[in-house]
Structure formats: C-alpha cells, structure tokens
Scaffold this motif. Sequence first.
Motif, mmCIF file in Angstrom:
data_model
loop_
_atom_site.group_PDB
_atom_site.id
_atom_site.type_symbol
_atom_site.label_atom_id
_atom_site.label_comp_id
_atom_site.label_asym_id
_atom_site.label_seq_id
_atom_site.Cartn_x
_atom_site.Cartn_y
_atom_site.Cartn_z
ATOM 1 N N ALA A 126 28.999 -53.151 -26.317
ATOM 2 C CA ALA A 126 28.849 -53.599 -24.931
ATOM 3 C C ALA A 126 30.057 -53.197 -24.094
ATOM 4 C CB ALA A 126 28.667 -55.117 -24.900
ATOM 5 N N GLU A 127 31.254 -53.338 -24.686
ATOM 6 C CA GLU A 127 32.488 -53.006 -23.956
ATOM 7 C C GLU A 127 32.556 -51.515 -23.651
ATOM 8 O OE1 GLU A 127 37.323 -52.838 -24.702
ATOM 9 O OE2 GLU A 127 36.100 -54.163 -25.963
ATOM 10 N N LEU A 129 30.075 -49.340 -23.545
ATOM 11 C CA LEU A 129 29.009 -48.932 -22.631
ATOM 12 C C LEU A 129 29.464 -49.155 -21.192
ATOM 13 C CD1 LEU A 129 26.059 -47.864 -22.702
ATOM 14 C CD2 LEU A 129 25.334 -50.222 -22.377
ATOM 15 N N ASP A 130 30.100 -50.295 -20.954
ATOM 16 C CA ASP A 130 30.633 -50.583 -19.618
ATOM 17 C C ASP A 130 31.713 -49.568 -19.246
ATOM 18 O OD1 ASP A 130 31.033 -52.436 -17.245
ATOM 19 O OD2 ASP A 130 33.020 -52.546 -18.152
ATOM 20 N N LEU A 131 32.525 -49.194 -20.234
ATOM 21 C CA LEU A 131 33.628 -48.265 -19.995
ATOM 22 C C LEU A 131 33.131 -46.894 -19.537
ATOM 23 C CD1 LEU A 131 36.748 -48.409 -20.285
ATOM 24 C CD2 LEU A 131 36.486 -47.385 -22.539
ATOM 25 N N GLY A 133 30.474 -46.469 -17.790
ATOM 26 C CA GLY A 133 29.770 -46.592 -16.517
ATOM 27 C C GLY A 133 28.306 -46.964 -16.595
ATOM 28 N N ASP A 135 25.566 -50.243 -17.450
ATOM 29 C CA ASP A 135 25.610 -51.707 -17.568
ATOM 30 C C ASP A 135 24.848 -52.193 -18.803
ATOM 31 O OD1 ASP A 135 22.794 -52.184 -16.926
ATOM 32 O OD2 ASP A 135 23.308 -51.672 -14.853
ATOM 33 N N ALA A 136 24.921 -53.512 -19.024
ATOM 34 C CA ALA A 136 24.384 -54.110 -20.252
ATOM 35 C C ALA A 136 22.871 -53.958 -20.380
ATOM 36 C CB ALA A 136 24.774 -55.585 -20.307
ATOM 37 N N SER A 137 22.188 -53.666 -19.283
ATOM 38 C CA SER A 137 20.731 -53.505 -19.354
ATOM 39 C C SER A 137 20.327 -52.314 -20.221
ATOM 40 C CB SER A 137 20.147 -53.354 -17.944
ATOM 41 O OG SER A 137 20.538 -52.107 -17.365
ATOM 42 N N GLN A 150 22.982 -39.824 -18.862
ATOM 43 C CA GLN A 150 23.121 -41.154 -19.465
ATOM 44 C C GLN A 150 23.230 -41.052 -20.986
ATOM 45 O OE1 GLN A 150 19.551 -42.834 -17.820
ATOM 46 N NE2 GLN A 150 20.613 -43.734 -16.060
ATOM 47 N N ARG A 153 26.718 -40.148 -21.915
ATOM 48 C CA ARG A 153 27.626 -41.293 -21.798
ATOM 49 C C ARG A 153 27.500 -42.220 -23.014
ATOM 50 N NH1 ARG A 153 29.635 -42.373 -16.371
ATOM 51 N NH2 ARG A 153 28.985 -40.683 -14.997
#
Length: 289
Positions: A126-127, A129-131, A133, A135-137, A150, A153
């Motif tokens: 989760a961390e 994935l946010d890094l 760019g 989101d958690a979805s 995507q 990423r």
Amino acid sequence: MDIRFEQVDFTYQSNTPFEQRALFDLNLTIEDGSYTAIVGHTGSGKSTLLQHLNALVKPTKGTVTIGDRTIVPETNNKNLKPIRKKVGIVFQFPEAQLFEETVAKDIAFGPKNFGVAGEEAARLAAEMLDLVGLDASFLDRSPFELSGGQMRRVAIAGVLAMEPEVLVLDEPTAGLDPQGRKEMMEMFQRLHEERGMTIVLVTHLMDDVANYADHVLVLEKGRIVKAGAPQEVFQDIDWLKEKQLGVPTAATFAEKLIAKGLSFEDLPLTAETLADDLLKGMKKAGEDG
C-alpha cells in the motif's frame, strides 16, 4: 552504499568457441546517494554492466564491491541473494514481469520472497503504491486491467517494496508519451531527493541526463570513454555528435545562438540554465548600453 568496479572484465560463454567479451577493464565508483547516468549505443555494454550491480552476473576478471560485499569470479552464487534486496533493478518494460492476480499481491511478492510477514508485506504494498502515484483503490484490481503506464508504476512499486538502497533503471520511460515520461522521471527524482536513494539511470535521452543526473558514464564497446558531471561531459558538442550520442535540447539551441553571435560562459544543458543565462546576458547588455 558505494558500488565499485576495479579492473572488471566480463566475457559471455568464456572458454568456449562462442566466447564474446563485453566489458574491458572497467574502473568506476557509483557513490552512495548519487544519481548516475550510463549512456552508450546498443552493444556498448550497458546491460552487462547493470547485471553486475546486483550480482546477477559475476566478473570474469576483477572485483565488484557492493557495499560491504566483494564479488570476484570465484564468489559462491548461494550467498548473493541479500545483495538483490539492496540493489533493485527496473528492467525495460517491467510491466511484462507482472503475474499475480491483484496489484497488492504482485507488489508484495518480492518482500514475501525475502521472508517478510504477510501483514507487513501488505503494508509495504500500500505504501509503495502510493509512492508511485496510484491510490489504494488499485490494490484489489488485476494489474492486467490497467493502462500501460499504470502497469509500469505497479512493477516499479514491486521493486521499491524490497526497500533497496540503490534503484537501477534501464530505459524506464521507453514507450511512454511525453507527459508519462515527465511524470516518471519526476517520481524518480523525488525518491532520490526525499529518500536519499542512489539512482542509476540507463538512457538514450540526453535531456534526462542533463536534467537529473549528477554523474555520467559514457560506454563504447565495453569501455568507459568519458566520465564526469554532465556539465563537463556535454561541453564538447562535436565529440557528442561524433559518438552519435545526441545533444541536450538546450545545448543545441544555445549552439545556434552562438552561431548568431551570442556567447555563454559555459554551454547551458537545461532549459532553466539557458533561460537564466539569457536573462543575465540581457541585463548585462542593458547595463553596458
């Protein structure tokens, strides 16, 4: 963590009729916290050099030192796995290496493979994935339903989840549109600046070298033919053209201005530096006038 090459040679299929020497007497240091670019034509030895950075291959001759580990031709392969956690490599088109049914599982795969517990691996997923760019979805989605950018990423998040000290990028923006390329390069710059991560970038885009790197190595036929800060290496435009390496856009524009009578103390390599130099020149002309 520094990485040092001392008199490194590498030969594919050594001691066979098909042997092919790829690296010749390399001496180089990638300093901890640096942003190093490696440039050169196809066949110059870039990919082979990269594989030495986390001991995917061992030198045929010489020594590679990765942090406190020394790799020589006789080094036992069984003891090299911890290095691959410290040095993460993002190969060209890393999205081709995605395989899990969800984004979360794909990012967590690497940490779990190194013994990280499931709950901690999920937190890392989760961390990271946010890094990068997203989101958690995205966590519960299939990576194969995502766009190309995507997917890339997500693949990079999987490498970052290993929490490497060094991030090696092999043509990381290949196939992306200009906006996607810009976003990707800015993301790596944030990792470098905010997390102190050592970055090694292989690219054929000289603008990226000029804009982001603080050190550049030029490879030709398995040898380093020039090394130094971009500002030093890119000053000789004739040499760059002779080697068919490409010239940063700002330097090309400045060269045209020089032909029209303008002068620069040093050849500007970035749009920002070019603008600053032109502004200084206008101010000076106003004062002299």
